[in-house]
Design a protein around this motif. Structure first.
Motif, PDB file in Angstrom:
ATOM      1  N   LEU A 144       0.768  -1.154  -0.054  1.00 26.34           N
ATOM      2  CA  LEU A 144       0.189   0.296  -0.154  1.00 26.34           C
ATOM      3  C   LEU A 144       1.027   1.512   0.085  1.00 26.34           C
ATOM      4  CD1 LEU A 144      -2.649  -0.833   2.163  1.00 26.34           C
ATOM      5  CD2 LEU A 144      -3.124  -0.543  -0.180  1.00 26.34           C
ATOM      6  N   LEU A 145       2.440   1.301   0.590  1.00 29.03           N
ATOM      7  CA  LEU A 145       2.933   2.531   0.049  1.00 29.03           C
ATOM      8  C   LEU A 145       3.210   2.404  -1.725  1.00 29.03           C
ATOM      9  CD1 LEU A 145       5.247   1.662   2.884  1.00 29.03           C
ATOM     10  CD2 LEU A 145       3.130   2.826   3.332  1.00 29.03           C
ATOM     11  N   VAL A 146       3.277   1.532  -2.316  1.00 32.61           N
ATOM     12  CA  VAL A 146       3.821   1.668  -3.619  1.00 32.61           C
ATOM     13  C   VAL A 146       3.308   3.486  -4.363  1.00 32.61           C
ATOM     14  CG1 VAL A 146       4.889   0.111  -3.925  1.00 32.61           C
ATOM     15  CG2 VAL A 146       2.500   0.713  -4.738  1.00 32.61           C
ATOM     16  N   LYS A 147       3.614   3.811  -4.999  1.00 39.79           N
ATOM     17  CA  LYS A 147       3.237   4.738  -6.088  1.00 39.79           C
ATOM     18  C   LYS A 147       2.267   4.318  -6.864  1.00 39.79           C
ATOM     19  CE  LYS A 147       4.724   8.094  -9.013  1.00 39.79           C
ATOM     20  NZ  LYS A 147       5.528   8.858 -10.510  1.00 39.79           N
ATOM     21  N   GLY A 148       1.197   5.097  -6.895  1.00 41.75           N
ATOM     22  CA  GLY A 148       0.237   4.403  -6.828  1.00 41.75           C
ATOM     23  C   GLY A 148      -0.784   3.438  -6.969  1.00 41.75           C
ATOM     24  N   ALA A 149      -0.697   3.512  -5.336  1.00 44.19           N
ATOM     25  CA  ALA A 149      -1.219   2.306  -4.265  1.00 44.19           C
ATOM     26  C   ALA A 149      -2.588   2.639  -4.636  1.00 44.19           C
ATOM     27  CB  ALA A 149      -0.828   2.431  -3.649  1.00 44.19           C
ATOM     28  N   PRO A 150      -3.332   3.641  -4.424  1.00 45.54           N
ATOM     29  CA  PRO A 150      -4.764   3.936  -4.129  1.00 45.54           C
ATOM     30  C   PRO A 150      -5.645   4.089  -5.872  1.00 45.54           C
ATOM     31  CG  PRO A 150      -3.673   6.458  -4.038  1.00 45.54           C
ATOM     32  CD  PRO A 150      -2.742   5.827  -4.463  1.00 45.54           C
ATOM     33  N   GLU A 151      -5.263   4.263  -7.042  1.00 43.31           N
ATOM     34  CA  GLU A 151      -5.439   3.455  -7.632  1.00 43.31           C
ATOM     35  C   GLU A 151      -5.998   2.252  -7.991  1.00 43.31           C
ATOM     36  OE1 GLU A 151      -3.780   5.516  -7.666  1.00 43.31           O
ATOM     37  OE2 GLU A 151      -3.857   7.728  -8.433  1.00 43.31           O
ATOM     38  N   LYS A 152      -4.949   1.774  -7.660  1.00 42.56           N
ATOM     39  CA  LYS A 152      -4.840   0.537  -7.341  1.00 42.56           C
ATOM     40  C   LYS A 152      -5.549  -0.781  -6.480  1.00 42.56           C
ATOM     41  CE  LYS A 152      -0.645  -0.360  -9.432  1.00 42.56           C
ATOM     42  NZ  LYS A 152       0.733  -0.336  -8.924  1.00 42.56           N
ATOM     43  N   ALA A 153      -6.114   0.122  -5.225  1.00 44.99           N
ATOM     44  CA  ALA A 153      -6.612  -0.445  -4.214  1.00 44.99           C
ATOM     45  C   ALA A 153      -8.335  -0.375  -4.075  1.00 44.99           C
ATOM     46  CB  ALA A 153      -6.327  -0.358  -3.331  1.00 44.99           C
ATOM     47  N   ILE A 154      -7.922   1.023  -4.762  1.00 44.06           N
ATOM     48  CA  ILE A 154      -9.911   1.549  -4.213  1.00 44.06           C
ATOM     49  C   ILE A 154     -10.865   0.785  -5.350  1.00 44.06           C
ATOM     50  CG2 ILE A 154     -11.654   3.203  -6.055  1.00 44.06           C
ATOM     51  CD1 ILE A 154      -9.223   5.122  -4.501  1.00 44.06           C
ATOM     52  N   PRO A 155     -10.752   0.085  -6.056  1.00 39.56           N
ATOM     53  CA  PRO A 155     -11.172  -0.979  -7.141  1.00 39.56           C
ATOM     54  C   PRO A 155     -11.501  -2.432  -6.333  1.00 39.56           C
ATOM     55  CG  PRO A 155     -10.010  -0.349  -8.409  1.00 39.56           C
ATOM     56  CD  PRO A 155      -9.184   0.385  -7.521  1.00 39.56           C
ATOM     57  N   LEU A 156     -10.166  -2.303  -5.502  1.00 40.93           N
ATOM     58  CA  LEU A 156     -10.521  -3.936  -4.984  1.00 40.93           C
ATOM     59  C   LEU A 156     -11.713  -4.031  -3.481  1.00 40.93           C
ATOM     60  CD1 LEU A 156      -6.691  -4.965  -5.243  1.00 40.93           C
ATOM     61  CD2 LEU A 156      -9.032  -5.259  -6.601  1.00 40.93           C
ATOM     62  N   LEU A 157     -11.815  -2.663  -2.849  1.00 41.96           N
ATOM     63  CA  LEU A 157     -12.236  -2.513  -2.155  1.00 41.96           C
ATOM     64  C   LEU A 157     -13.171  -3.350  -1.686  1.00 41.96           C
ATOM     65  CD1 LEU A 157     -12.657   1.901  -1.191  1.00 41.96           C
ATOM     66  CD2 LEU A 157     -11.574  -0.187   0.034  1.00 41.96           C
ATOM     67  N   PRO A 158     -14.424  -3.496  -2.663  1.00 44.19           N
ATOM     68  CA  PRO A 158     -15.786  -4.419  -2.510  1.00 44.19           C
ATOM     69  C   PRO A 158     -15.501  -6.031  -1.970  1.00 44.19           C
ATOM     70  CG  PRO A 158     -15.777  -3.249  -4.397  1.00 44.19           C
ATOM     71  CD  PRO A 158     -14.302  -2.957  -4.183  1.00 44.19           C
TER      72      PRO A 158
END
Length: 243
Positions: free
Chosen positions: A143-157
């Motif tokens: 979760l600390l890598v660059k671009g983590a928000p864009e990669k993590a948000i679709p996986l929230l469900p």
């Protein structure tokens, strides 16, 4: 009629003596074979390899190769343990004199979050080393890598039900790792987590009855408000907890 020079008594004694000698010889051979077998058994059990099996070294417990998730003590391996044992997690545990760390096979920013982040979240429910460390630290570092928000948000469900399972787990260590992961996720995705909070906060209310968890839970809720905005603190379950 008896033969001269060979009385019957002498002949009888000779036969008895011969039989006794044969029985004595047979008994001696049996004792010798038994002694040899005992010697072999003693030497095999005293070998270094046998000693290591009877008395495993403490370092064996820290070596991932010595952990068999299919052993007798594990009724069924978890998905994370099975994947880790097969080398499906692209990192390895490096043991340090003070603390452990992860060494990735390639830069974490080049790794796909799907399914790696999901798999690491599943590992938060593990209770044995090295699974506990690898899952917790791997989740944090990814979760600390660059671009983590864009990669993590679709996986929230898909992530939220997994974190919820950790937060209602009976093991205290699993619960604490679930809290930590929830905060880390909140820092990365921000207000995008708000719509999912109602699914995880209801589980926290049960732990509030335990005094040792009241402070960490309160701190977690404050951080969720800090990173999620005012909407997160206005969710029904938070107020129902009386915080």
């Amino acid at each position: 009629m008896q033969k001269p020079g060979c009385p019957a008594s002498v002949e009888l004694r000779g036969r008895v003596t011969g039989n006794c000698d044969q029985r004595t010889s047979a008994a001696a051979q049996i004792k010798q074979r038994t002694a040899i077998q005992r010697s072999k058994s003693t030497s095999s059990t005293s070998s270094p390899e046998s000693v290591r099996k009877l008395h495993p070294r403490p370092s064996d417990k820290l070596n991932p190769k010595t952990i068999n998730p299919f052993g007798e003590q594990s009724r069924a391996p978890s998905a994370f343990a099975a994947i880790y044992s097969k080398g499906g997690i692209p990192c390895r545990l490096v043991h340090g004199s003070v603390k452990h760390r992860l060494q990735w096979e390639c830069p974490p920013e080049n790794l796909p979050f799907d399914p790696l982040l999901i798999t690491l979240a599943e590992g938060l429910r593990e209770t044995k080393h090295p699974y506990t460390f690898v899952s917790k630290e791997g989740f944090r570092e990814l979760l600390l890598v660059k671009g983590a928000p864009e990669k993590a948000i679709p996986l929230l469900p898909r992530l939220i039900p997994i974190l919820k399972a950790a937060l209602v787990h009976s093991d205290d260590g699993v619960f604490e790792r679930g809290l930590s992961a929830l905060v880390q996720l909140s820092i990365v995705v921000g207000p995008s987590l708000n719509d999912h909070l109602k699914h995880v906060l209801t589980g926290l209310s049960k732990r509030l009855m335990d005094k040792k968890f009241k402070e960490p839970i309160t701190s977690t809720l404050q951080k969720l408000e800090q990173h999620g905005g005012s909407f997160s603190i206005s969710c029904g379950p938070l107020w129902e907890m009386g915080l």
